[in-house]
Design an enzyme around this catalytic site. Structure first.
Site, PDB file in Angstrom:
ATOM      1  N   ASP A  12       0.806  -1.082   0.141  1.00 59.90           N
ATOM      2  CA  ASP A  12      -0.106   0.085  -0.211  1.00 59.90           C
ATOM      3  C   ASP A  12       1.120   1.060   0.025  1.00 59.90           C
ATOM      4  O   ASP A  12       1.928   1.308  -0.313  1.00 59.90           O
ATOM      5  CB  ASP A  12      -0.898  -0.044   1.288  1.00 59.90           C
ATOM      6  CG  ASP A  12      -2.184   0.622   1.050  1.00 59.90           C
ATOM      7  OD1 ASP A  12      -2.229   1.978   0.957  1.00 59.90           O
ATOM      8  OD2 ASP A  12      -3.356   0.120   0.826  1.00 59.90           O
ATOM      9  N   HIS A  72      -3.217   4.197  -3.685  1.00 63.49           N
ATOM     10  CA  HIS A  72      -2.785   3.396  -2.348  1.00 63.49           C
ATOM     11  C   HIS A  72      -1.456   2.831  -3.007  1.00 63.49           C
ATOM     12  O   HIS A  72      -0.902   1.583  -2.712  1.00 63.49           O
ATOM     13  CB  HIS A  72      -3.667   1.967  -2.333  1.00 63.49           C
ATOM     14  CG  HIS A  72      -4.656   2.392  -1.453  1.00 63.49           C
ATOM     15  ND1 HIS A  72      -4.902   2.915  -0.122  1.00 63.49           N
ATOM     16  CD2 HIS A  72      -6.060   2.658  -2.018  1.00 63.49           C
ATOM     17  CE1 HIS A  72      -6.232   3.096   0.308  1.00 63.49           C
ATOM     18  NE2 HIS A  72      -6.824   3.040  -0.884  1.00 63.49           N
ATOM     19  N   GLU A 128     -10.740   3.844  -4.232  1.00 59.81           N
ATOM     20  CA  GLU A 128     -10.055   5.347  -3.808  1.00 59.81           C
ATOM     21  C   GLU A 128      -8.938   6.092  -4.343  1.00 59.81           C
ATOM     22  O   GLU A 128      -8.126   6.523  -3.767  1.00 59.81           O
ATOM     23  CB  GLU A 128      -9.754   5.045  -2.202  1.00 59.81           C
ATOM     24  CG  GLU A 128     -11.082   4.479  -1.361  1.00 59.81           C
ATOM     25  CD  GLU A 128     -10.401   4.288  -0.040  1.00 59.81           C
ATOM     26  OE1 GLU A 128     -11.246   4.439   0.857  1.00 59.81           O
ATOM     27  OE2 GLU A 128      -9.135   3.777   0.184  1.00 59.81           O
TER      28      GLU A 128
END
Length: 637
Positions: free
Chosen positions: A272, A326, A396
């Site tokens: 991540d 990420h 996201e």
């Protein structure tokens, strides 16, 4: 003088007390409990031995539970025929034997040899004084000991040579137990199409055996027939090892726990923006710059060992390389090596403008060098993990991060694009198409299909799904609430879906805030096992369509199943097991059996199943006082 006499009397009294209750000999009356359990109306009822009727049998609790009620303490519930005998046969674990395995491949015979060793270890761990090396102080047995004559003989037959667990692998099995006419032999037969089904059958067998503390031996039911297979193909747990590094031994214990209840997919969110612990042999600079420390790295040997460790236990590791968001720490070396900014917004502040949590980081979709490095990372991952499923993340994405990057803005404007949200979504889709092409180019076996998995996001929404995401290329994993409109939209349009709705299956919810202050984190409250148990992917879809349509979606493989998520902002190896287990057991029964009954009916088995985890050496959270375990159905509100 008076004081001396007082002390002398005290010593005499103390000595007398210690003589009565101090070092108790093994046959002391205090070692012999007056309590026993007898099965009444499918419930093990605690009774004084003196109160048993002339036709009532009493047994230790663990033995009583084996066959009290239709399913005893089987977990998860079998989905087919279940018949469990009412009698028991005592035996010592050294008298349990495996006949030669019938299998069409030597690899399967060897693998089942490992599975049988694990099974035998579980039997030894039933003894309360078991040792860490897998041995236990059971009697060795003599000719005058009638128990020593009893033998349990296990026959295993596997039909097909499948060595890898895939989405369409048959995990069903047939288990039969029968005490022979000589009364000294119990014959056990497990037949299955695949190794994975046979392994599940062996796990079920272990749940039909219990330790008898009064006789210091094991007991197995005298007969049983169980035909079983899972309702859902995909039954998993996702663990994030980037935010906090989780050691390999801890990951193996997680896989052990998954295998106890037939969970079959370990979704490994290995990297991540926080850290890059995956060792990339093609691009070692990623790990050098991205790992928290040289000790917090997953080596190639670690990961290959994990794959085989999991496979023996019926678990597949599904790797995730989340992109384009990420992705931050680990990518900083680009400018120094002449490759430019392969990721942007890395550790940028104020983070609230560029990502959902610190630290920020997002791949640069207009840097050609980034795609070259991405391909090398994919190649390294596909050389370690199975090729048929690969999670590409995709959640996201912060469009403002790209919009604040001059290089990306100039790229769009030079091609006549405006800087609208739709332009950035289109750029995102261009990245996704290229990434999928690169991923498939780097798979080891071009003859086999590789299916990618994406999280729900703006790209995977009712607005963009049909234009940007091909249902033949992708499985979609939903993390939003169970009533998200995108769920029926996807299923109605023929997309395959994995459920991880955060309102029931996010295990990191319900703890204190870690960004700023406050009593709750973003997805509070805590999800108790009852809520986990009630959450059915089939029922979620049925609520907005019909039960028949939902059942058809399961049968056709559109509703693949689901997984619980443990994001690691607030967990590491020290607390992992208790935060995941036994709640993951509730998930396991929901996805294996999809029972129509609610959590109330499952609670006695759930509580006993938790005890089984402890017995085998794991550290699951406690559900109830021990009294509730010993007194079934008396701890309801």
């Amino acid at each position: 003088m008076a004081r001396l006499l007082f002390l002398l009397k005290l010593l005499i009294v103390t000595a007398s007390v210690n003589a009565d209750v101090g070092e108790l000999p093994p046959d002391s009356y205090l070692h012999k409990s007056p309590w026993t359990w007898t099965c009444k109306d499918s419930t093990c009822v605690k009774m004084n031995k003196d109160d048993l009727g002339p036709t009532e049998d009493g047994n230790p609790l663990s033995v009583c539970k084996l066959n009290c009620g239709k399913h005893g303490v089987l977990f998860p519930l079998p989905t087919g025929k279940v018949e469990i005998g009412k009698g028991f046969v005592q035996f010592y674990p050294q008298n349990l034997k495996f006949a030669p395995v019938e299998a069409p491949a030597v690899t399967l015979v060897k693998r089942f040899g490992e599975a049988s060793k694990i099974f035998t270890t579980y039997l030894n761990k039933m003894h309360p004084d078991n040792n860490k090396d897998g041995t236990a102080p059971f009697p060795s047995g003599t000719e005058v000991d009638p128990i020593a004559k009893n033998v349990v003989l296990i026959h295993i037959a596997i039909a097909h040579p499948n060595t890898r667990l895939e989405l369409n692998t048959d995990e069903g099995y047939l288990l039969s137990i029968l005490q022979q006419d000589d009364k000294n032999t119990v014959s056990v037969t497990i037949t299955a199409n695949t190794y994975f089904g046979a392994r599940h059958g062996l796990e079920t067998l272990s749940q039909l055996i219990a330790y008898n503390d009064e006789m210091n031996c094991l007991q197995i039911v005298d007969q049983a027939i169980i035909r079983d297979k899972p309702v859902f193909k995909y039954r998993g747990i996702i663990l994030d090892t980037s935010r906090n590094f989780i050691s390999v031994p801890t990951l193996k214990r997680l896989i052990d726990g998954m295998s106890f209840n037939k969970l079959n997919m370990f979704h490994w969110h290995i990297t991540d923006s926080h850290s890059f612990p995956f060792y990339s042999k093609s691009v070692p600079l990623m790990t050098r710059y991205g790992a928290y420390s040289p000790r917090q790295i997953y080596t190639i040997e670690d990961m290959k060992d994990m794959v085989e460790y999991a496979r023996i236990r019926g678990v597949k590791i599904v790797p995730e390389f989340d992109a384009p968001a990420h992705a931050g720490n680990g990518w900083q070396w680009g400018p120094k090596e002449g490759k430019g900014d392969m990721a942007v917004c890395i550790n940028q502040e104020p983070w609230q403008k560029f990502c959902v949590e610190p630290p920020c980081g997002q791949l640069n979709p207009v840097n050609e060098n980034m795609y070259d490095i991405l391909g090398k990372i994919y190649l390294d991952m596909l050389e370690i993990f199975d090729n048929d499923l690969f999670h590409m993340g995709g959640d996201e994405v912060n469009l403002n991060c790209w919009n604040k990057t001059d290089e990306i803005r100039e790229f769009l404007t030079s091609r006549g694009k405006d800087l609208s949200q739709e332009s950035y979504v289109d750029l995102w889709n261009t990245f996704q198409e290229r990434a999928l092409k690169i991923l498939r180019e780097n798979r080891r076996d071009e003859r086999k299909n590789l299916t990618a998995i994406l999280w729900t996001s703006d790209l995977v929404s009712t607005k963009h799904l049909l234009d940007y995401v091909d249902k033949n290329d992708y499985i979609v994993q939903t993390w939003t609430t169970g009533n998200d409109a995108v769920i029926p939209f996807m299923l109605d349009n023929g997309y395959r879906v994995i459920f991880s709705n955060y309102d029931a299956w996010y295990f990191d919810c319900g703890y204190g805030a870690w960004v700023g202050e406050g009593p709750n984190n973003w997805c509070s409250p805590y999800k108790g096992w009852q809520q986990v148990y009630k959450n059915s992917p089939e029922f979620i879809y049925a609520n907005v369509t019909s039960l028949n349509k939902a059942k058809k979606a399961v049968a056709e493989g559109l509703i693949l199943g689901g997984e619980a998520a443990m994001w690691s902002e607030q967990v590491d190896g020290a607390a992992l097991e208790s935060k995941i287990f036994p709640r993951a057991s509730a998930l396991a029964e929901r996805l294996w059996s999809n029972p129509s009954s609610g959590w109330y009916a499952a609670e006695p088995r759930m509580v006993h199943n938790r005890q089984r985890f402890v017995e085998r050496g794991l550290s699951p959270d406690r559900l109830q006082p021990e009294w509730c375990h010993q007194n079934e159905n008396l701890c309801y509100l």
